[in-house]
Design a protein around this motif. Sequence first.
Motif, short mmCIF file in Angstrom:
data_model
loop_
_atom_site.label_atom_id
_atom_site.label_comp_id
_atom_site.label_asym_id
_atom_site.label_seq_id
_atom_site.Cartn_x
_atom_site.Cartn_y
_atom_site.Cartn_z
N SER A 82 0.82 -1.22 0.00
CA SER A 82 0.00 0.00 0.00
C SER A 82 0.85 1.27 0.00
N LYS A 83 2.12 1.17 0.35
CA LYS A 83 3.00 2.33 0.38
C LYS A 83 3.61 2.65 -0.99
N ARG A 84 3.45 1.78 -1.95
CA ARG A 84 4.12 1.91 -3.24
C ARG A 84 3.87 3.27 -3.90
N GLU A 85 2.62 3.64 -4.08
CA GLU A 85 2.30 4.88 -4.79
C GLU A 85 2.86 6.10 -4.08
N ARG A 86 2.70 6.14 -2.75
CA ARG A 86 3.23 7.28 -1.99
C ARG A 86 4.74 7.36 -2.12
N LEU A 87 5.41 6.23 -2.01
CA LEU A 87 6.87 6.22 -2.11
C LEU A 87 7.34 6.68 -3.49
N LEU A 88 6.64 6.24 -4.52
CA LEU A 88 7.03 6.60 -5.88
C LEU A 88 6.79 8.08 -6.19
N THR A 89 5.79 8.68 -5.56
CA THR A 89 5.46 10.05 -5.90
C THR A 89 5.97 11.09 -4.91
N SER A 90 6.37 10.68 -3.71
CA SER A 90 6.77 11.68 -2.72
C SER A 90 8.21 11.54 -2.24
N HIS A 91 8.95 10.60 -2.77
CA HIS A 91 10.33 10.41 -2.37
C HIS A 91 11.25 10.57 -3.58
N MET A 92 12.47 11.04 -3.34
CA MET A 92 13.39 11.32 -4.42
C MET A 92 14.51 10.28 -4.44
N GLU A 93 14.72 9.70 -5.61
CA GLU A 93 15.81 8.73 -5.78
C GLU A 93 17.15 9.45 -5.72
N LEU A 94 18.19 8.70 -5.44
CA LEU A 94 19.53 9.25 -5.39
C LEU A 94 19.91 9.93 -6.70
N GLN A 95 19.63 9.31 -7.82
CA GLN A 95 19.99 9.89 -9.12
C GLN A 95 19.25 11.21 -9.36
N THR A 96 18.01 11.29 -8.93
CA THR A 96 17.25 12.53 -9.08
C THR A 96 17.84 13.61 -8.18
N THR A 97 18.19 13.24 -6.97
CA THR A 97 18.82 14.18 -6.04
C THR A 97 20.10 14.74 -6.64
N GLN A 98 20.91 13.87 -7.20
CA GLN A 98 22.16 14.32 -7.82
C GLN A 98 21.88 15.26 -8.99
N ALA A 99 20.91 14.93 -9.83
CA ALA A 99 20.58 15.76 -10.99
C ALA A 99 20.07 17.13 -10.55
N VAL A 100 19.22 17.16 -9.53
CA VAL A 100 18.69 18.44 -9.03
C VAL A 100 19.84 19.31 -8.49
N LEU A 101 20.73 18.71 -7.72
CA LEU A 101 21.84 19.47 -7.17
C LEU A 101 22.77 19.99 -8.27
N MET A 102 23.05 19.17 -9.26
CA MET A 102 23.96 19.57 -10.33
C MET A 102 23.36 20.67 -11.22
N ALA A 103 22.04 20.82 -11.19
CA ALA A 103 21.38 21.87 -11.97
C ALA A 103 21.40 23.22 -11.24
N GLN A 104 21.94 23.23 -10.02
CA GLN A 104 21.98 24.45 -9.21
C GLN A 104 23.38 25.07 -9.23
N ASP A 105 23.44 26.34 -8.91
CA ASP A 105 24.72 27.01 -8.70
C ASP A 105 25.16 26.70 -7.28
N LEU A 106 26.14 25.86 -7.13
CA LEU A 106 26.60 25.44 -5.80
C LEU A 106 27.86 26.19 -5.36
N SER A 107 28.20 27.26 -6.06
CA SER A 107 29.46 27.95 -5.78
C SER A 107 29.53 28.50 -4.36
N ASN A 108 28.41 28.84 -3.75
CA ASN A 108 28.42 29.36 -2.38
C ASN A 108 27.99 28.33 -1.34
N VAL A 109 27.82 27.10 -1.76
CA VAL A 109 27.41 26.03 -0.85
C VAL A 109 28.62 25.50 -0.10
N GLN A 110 28.48 25.38 1.21
CA GLN A 110 29.58 24.85 2.02
C GLN A 110 29.34 23.41 2.42
N ASN A 111 28.10 23.03 2.65
CA ASN A 111 27.74 21.68 3.07
C ASN A 111 26.41 21.30 2.45
#
Length: 83
Positions: free
Chosen positions: A10-39
């Motif tokens: 029963s958790k399948r749909e919620r997990l698929l729509t409300s959680h972010m995979e590692l690859q998506t997290t990486q893609a989102v971060l790489m699309a940002q300007d991280l020049s002032n990010v420290q951590n």
Amino acid sequence: NILNGIEHPSKRERLLTSHMELQTTQAVLMAQDLSNVQNIVLIHLSDRNSDEILFANQVSAVTGKPVKGAYGGLEINVSKHPF
């Protein structure tokens, strides 16, 4: 984990729509300007569905930034000018 009986189907749909995979997290971060990010802090990691060390290492590898997984009691200085 659903297929292995660890998570209820029963958790399948919620997990698929409300959680972010590692690859998506990486893609989102790489699309940002991280020049002032420290951590980068990975929040809301599942005890059963994530590997904090692997995720932190992989995000750090693509961003070049220090990465930690959040946990209760973690304190991080978010000042632009630490110390």
